[in-house]
Enzyme design. Structure first.
Site, mmCIF file in Angstrom:
data_model
loop_
_atom_site.group_PDB
_atom_site.id
_atom_site.type_symbol
_atom_site.label_atom_id
_atom_site.label_comp_id
_atom_site.label_asym_id
_atom_site.label_seq_id
_atom_site.Cartn_x
_atom_site.Cartn_y
_atom_site.Cartn_z
ATOM 1 N N TYR A 12 33.792 -46.429 -35.565
ATOM 2 C CA TYR A 12 33.820 -47.990 -36.055
ATOM 3 C C TYR A 12 35.517 -48.244 -36.300
ATOM 4 C CZ TYR A 12 28.907 -47.141 -37.200
ATOM 5 O OH TYR A 12 27.613 -46.925 -37.117
ATOM 6 N N ASN A 36 38.612 -40.549 -27.037
ATOM 7 C CA ASN A 36 37.377 -40.127 -27.787
ATOM 8 C C ASN A 36 36.715 -38.887 -27.002
ATOM 9 O OD1 ASN A 36 35.672 -40.890 -30.007
ATOM 10 N ND2 ASN A 36 34.140 -41.552 -28.427
ATOM 11 N N GLU A 168 17.775 -40.918 -45.634
ATOM 12 C CA GLU A 168 17.309 -41.903 -44.400
ATOM 13 C C GLU A 168 16.593 -40.780 -43.475
ATOM 14 O OE1 GLU A 168 20.939 -44.249 -43.389
ATOM 15 O OE2 GLU A 168 19.937 -45.744 -44.199
ATOM 16 N N GLN A 312 31.271 -49.777 -42.878
ATOM 17 C CA GLN A 312 31.483 -51.087 -43.231
ATOM 18 C C GLN A 312 33.009 -51.204 -43.566
ATOM 19 O OE1 GLN A 312 30.195 -53.332 -46.827
ATOM 20 N NE2 GLN A 312 29.078 -51.519 -47.430
HETATM 21 P P1 NAD Z 1 27.083 -37.694 -49.583
HETATM 22 O O1 NAD Z 1 28.214 -37.073 -50.064
HETATM 23 O O2 NAD Z 1 27.048 -39.024 -50.100
HETATM 24 O O3 NAD Z 1 25.813 -36.896 -50.182
HETATM 25 C C1 NAD Z 1 25.561 -35.742 -50.005
HETATM 26 C C2 NAD Z 1 24.617 -35.032 -51.172
HETATM 27 O O4 NAD Z 1 24.466 -33.524 -50.993
HETATM 28 C C3 NAD Z 1 25.056 -35.518 -52.361
HETATM 29 O O5 NAD Z 1 23.856 -36.111 -53.281
HETATM 30 C C4 NAD Z 1 25.417 -33.977 -53.144
HETATM 31 O O6 NAD Z 1 25.038 -33.969 -54.546
HETATM 32 C C5 NAD Z 1 24.332 -33.342 -52.246
HETATM 33 N N1 NAD Z 1 24.723 -31.672 -52.185
HETATM 34 C C6 NAD Z 1 26.273 -31.482 -52.544
HETATM 35 N N2 NAD Z 1 26.272 -29.788 -52.307
HETATM 36 C C7 NAD Z 1 24.697 -29.635 -52.250
HETATM 37 C C8 NAD Z 1 24.506 -28.242 -52.295
HETATM 38 N N3 NAD Z 1 24.957 -27.081 -52.382
HETATM 39 N N4 NAD Z 1 22.928 -28.035 -52.406
HETATM 40 C C9 NAD Z 1 22.264 -29.371 -52.260
HETATM 41 N N5 NAD Z 1 22.629 -30.584 -52.288
HETATM 42 C C10 NAD Z 1 23.980 -30.559 -52.134
HETATM 43 O O7 NAD Z 1 26.964 -37.246 -48.357
HETATM 44 P P2 NAD Z 1 26.270 -38.456 -46.923
HETATM 45 O O8 NAD Z 1 24.881 -38.712 -47.318
HETATM 46 O O9 NAD Z 1 26.495 -37.620 -45.748
HETATM 47 O O10 NAD Z 1 27.276 -39.813 -47.131
HETATM 48 C C11 NAD Z 1 28.493 -39.612 -46.559
HETATM 49 C C12 NAD Z 1 29.383 -41.068 -46.677
HETATM 50 O O11 NAD Z 1 28.538 -42.016 -45.656
HETATM 51 C C13 NAD Z 1 28.794 -41.728 -47.914
HETATM 52 O O12 NAD Z 1 29.961 -42.741 -48.538
HETATM 53 C C14 NAD Z 1 27.740 -42.567 -47.735
HETATM 54 O O13 NAD Z 1 27.621 -43.779 -48.527
HETATM 55 C C15 NAD Z 1 27.900 -43.131 -46.294
HETATM 56 N N6 NAD Z 1 26.719 -43.293 -45.547
HETATM 57 C C16 NAD Z 1 26.217 -44.480 -45.747
HETATM 58 C C17 NAD Z 1 24.792 -44.898 -45.137
HETATM 59 C C18 NAD Z 1 24.374 -46.195 -45.571
HETATM 60 O O14 NAD Z 1 25.065 -47.156 -45.909
HETATM 61 N N7 NAD Z 1 23.020 -46.403 -45.044
HETATM 62 C C19 NAD Z 1 24.316 -43.843 -44.541
HETATM 63 C C20 NAD Z 1 24.756 -42.523 -44.561
HETATM 64 C C21 NAD Z 1 26.094 -42.456 -45.255
#
Ligand code: NAD
Length: 392
Positions: A12, A36, A168, A312
């Site tokens: 992005y 890339n 998701e 975003q």
């Molecule tokens: P995240 O860091 O948001 O979530 C990771 C989760 O894993 C956390 O809830 C954490 O507590 C858990 N976790 C960590 N260590 C763990 C362990 N040892 N055992 C079990 N659980 C554990 O990561 P993400 O979901 O990949 O998101 C990354 C970024 O990308 C965020 O900023 C998110 O907002 C963004 N994102 C946005 C969207 C969307 O807007 N729809 C979708 C995907 C990602």
């Protein structure tokens, strides 16, 4: 003389930097090259759908050449090996090197395994189209194997991490697995779809009401949540949780967190916990000839807290970086980054979702959230597919 703008990364941040820079600078004013590791711009916010076989690859992997058609932006499909800020040179894995007047780092984030023993070696991640294809092929193969062996580890799928990525993905799998089971003569009731989350709740960015809605919707489709239970170790196909219990699974997908990009963190630029620190105009605070877009940089909000790394934000950073590079060449004042938050939407499978929209966080559930998520993707695609008009 024409300036050389070199952009690392075609996600992005990188894509939008290239389009925006070209909208502000003629090919005579600047040569733009984007490096890339894939020849596509990948819509990583939709990868969960590809990983469950619910979308075609071409919907989430858009050829960069096509996006840049008639824009005079060079694409190099290479993997960055070294960033040499002193020599103003970037070396790629094939051995070539690229010089620049202005460098844009838009290399995204990396999976954080938090040093958990055995985790990296024994899990899938969901960071690219290849990762998503791998997960889908693997899940299908495990269900096929289960139809023959009845080995419970083949019928057990564990998602580690209940953030947006994990939730998701589990929603999409919950919707698609019944059909995969039917094709293989497997009873979907035999499948154990587990999401393990370290914190007491999944998706803490949402209200308790929306979290309850997500949990009940997914539980009704067969997902089991194990919360307040960090994964502490993975040994082959055995996942150990903090309370000592173990889960035998032949499919573990790790979505437990991201960290800054190691190439950026180690290139000598000033960083804060592995992510590059930037000025208001998104230049590196230590190297003014380097601009940053997306997850490899950290941007602090008015309360001094870093913004989460999201698509975003990356998109908006890229647009500003392109414009600010042009401003710097023309001796104009650079704009300060002032992000607009449209909210957060989480899909919970094909037809369900939750969301908190706009600066005020108006809450959505079900079809409206699901449609809003689709509309937001469509809006992005139309934006990158031609709404850019040349300003020069
Ligand atoms: P995240 O860091 O948001 O979530 C990771 C989760 O894993 C956390 O809830 C954490 O507590 C858990 N976790 C960590 N260590 C763990 C362990 N040892 N055992 C079990 N659980 C554990 O990561 P993400 O979901 O990949 O998101 C990354 C970024 O990308 C965020 O900023 C998110 O907002 C963004 N994102 C946005 C969207 C969307 O807007 N729809 C979708 C995907 C990602």
């Amino acid at each position: 003389m024409s300036k050389q703008i070199l952009i690392l990364g075609g996600g992005y941040g990188g894509l939008l930097t290239a389009l925006s820079a070209r909208a502000h600078l003629t090919p005579e004013e600047a040569t733009i090259t984007l490096i890339n590791r894939f020849d596509t711009h990948q819509i990583i916010t939709e990868l969960h759908r590809l990983a469950a076989g619910n979308v075609a690859e071409k919907a989430v992997a858009l050829p960069l050449q096509k996006l840049f058609k008639n824009k005079e932006i060079n694409v190099q499909v290479e993997t960055v090996h070294k960033i040499d800020l002193e020599a103003k040179k970037v070396v790629v894995e094939s051995g070539y090197s690229f010089d620049y007047d202005t460098l844009v780092l838009a290399l995204g984030s990396e999976t954080n395994f938090f040093g958990i023993p055995g985790l990296q070696e024994n899990s899938f991640v969901l960071k690219s189209v290849n990762d998503a294809n791998r997960i889908f092929a693997h899940v299908k193969e495990r269900v096929r194997q289960y139809s023959q062996t009845k080995d419970a580890a083949d019928a057990t799928i564990v998602i580690g991490g209940g953030g947006l990525t994990g939730v998701e993905l589990v929603g999409e799998l919950a919707d698609e697995l019944p059909a995969i089971c039917r094709q293989n003569g497997v009873d979907f009731e035999d499948i154990q779809l587990k999401l393990v989350e370290a914190m007491p709740s999944i998706l803490p960015i949402f209200s308790a009401d929306l979290i309850a809605r997500a949990t009940s919707s997914l539980e009704a489709r067969g997902v089991e949540f194990l919360t307040a239970l960090p994964i502490t170790e993975v040994n082959g196909n055995v996942v150990t949780l903090k309370d000592g219990r173990t889960i035998e699974t032949n499919t573990l997908v790790w979505t437990g967190g991201v960290q800054g990009n190691s190439l950026v963190a180690n290139c000598g630029i000033e960083v804060n916990r592995g992510r590059a620190t930037v000025t208001e105009g998104l230049q590196s605070v230590s190297h003014p000839d380097v601009f940053l877009a997306g997850d490899c940089a950290v941007v602090f909000g008015p309360e001094g807290r870093p913004y989460p790394p999201t698509a975003q934000l990356a998109w908006q950073m890229g647009e500003l970086v392109g414009a600010n590079i042009a401003a710097s060449y023309k001796g104009n004042k650079m704009e300060s980054f002032s992000p607009v938050f449209s909210g957060t939407l989480a899909s919970l499978g094909r037809k369900d979702g939750i969301g908190a929209i706009g600066e005020t966080g108006i809450e959505l559930k079900g079809t409206p959230a699901s449609l809003m998520k689709k509309a937001s993707n469509a809006r992005y695609l139309s934006h990158i597919n031609g709404l850019f008009t040349l300003a020069y």
